[in-house]
Design an enzyme around this catalytic site. Sequence first.
Site: not given
Ligand code: GRF
Length: 190
Positions: A13, A15, A66, A94, A110, A146
């Site tokens: 988490g 991000n 799903r 998704l 990504h 993606d």
């Molecule tokens: C990141 O590298 C993001 O680009 C990818 O998964 C990772 C997630 O990291 N989709 P975090 O959980 O946000 O630390």
Amino acid sequence: MTKRIAILISGRGSNMIALADAIQNGTIPNTEIALVISDQPDAKGLAVADQRGIKTLVIPRRGRKREEHDREIVSVLRAERVDLICLAGYMRVLSPYFVDAFKNRILNIHPSLLPLFPGLDAQRQALEHGAEKSGCTVHYVDNTLDGGPIIAQRTVPVLPGDTVETLSARILAQEHILYPEAVALVLKHG
Ligand code: GRF
């Protein structure tokens, strides 16, 4: 009016935290996090969101198909009147049902310069291909893996002696700048 975003996670988490910080410091203005949803009950990011007073919800897959899982998530997102959904390390593809329910309102980050190296282990793919640079991409989510329209990218060099860990850390630092910028851009124009 204040925009409401939902963040979907499966793990650490970081991000999600970068987005929460950006909302707090005004990089993403007039916005609140409606809730954070995880498919994994033990996702580390859940505790961090809790500590920050952000509403969290675990919606596990529970052996369901799903689309069934996604229907439960979509009904929560609708009830929460969410304007934008940010996937942040959400490790599930998704269903078309989910994508169509929030057309052009789902973003993903990504860790590569898409369209290069989609899918899992993007940093390893970049190293194995001998790329001289890599980076990260924020894009709209459509029904391709993606492959949706790109919103913004940041580039980093691949350095001699890089491992998956060192390259991932260099890219992650840029992700934490890129994602808030991209979300602010989308909310401003949407
Ligand atoms: C990141 O590298 C993001 O680009 C990818 O998964 C990772 C997630 O990291 N989709 P975090 O959980 O946000 O630390």
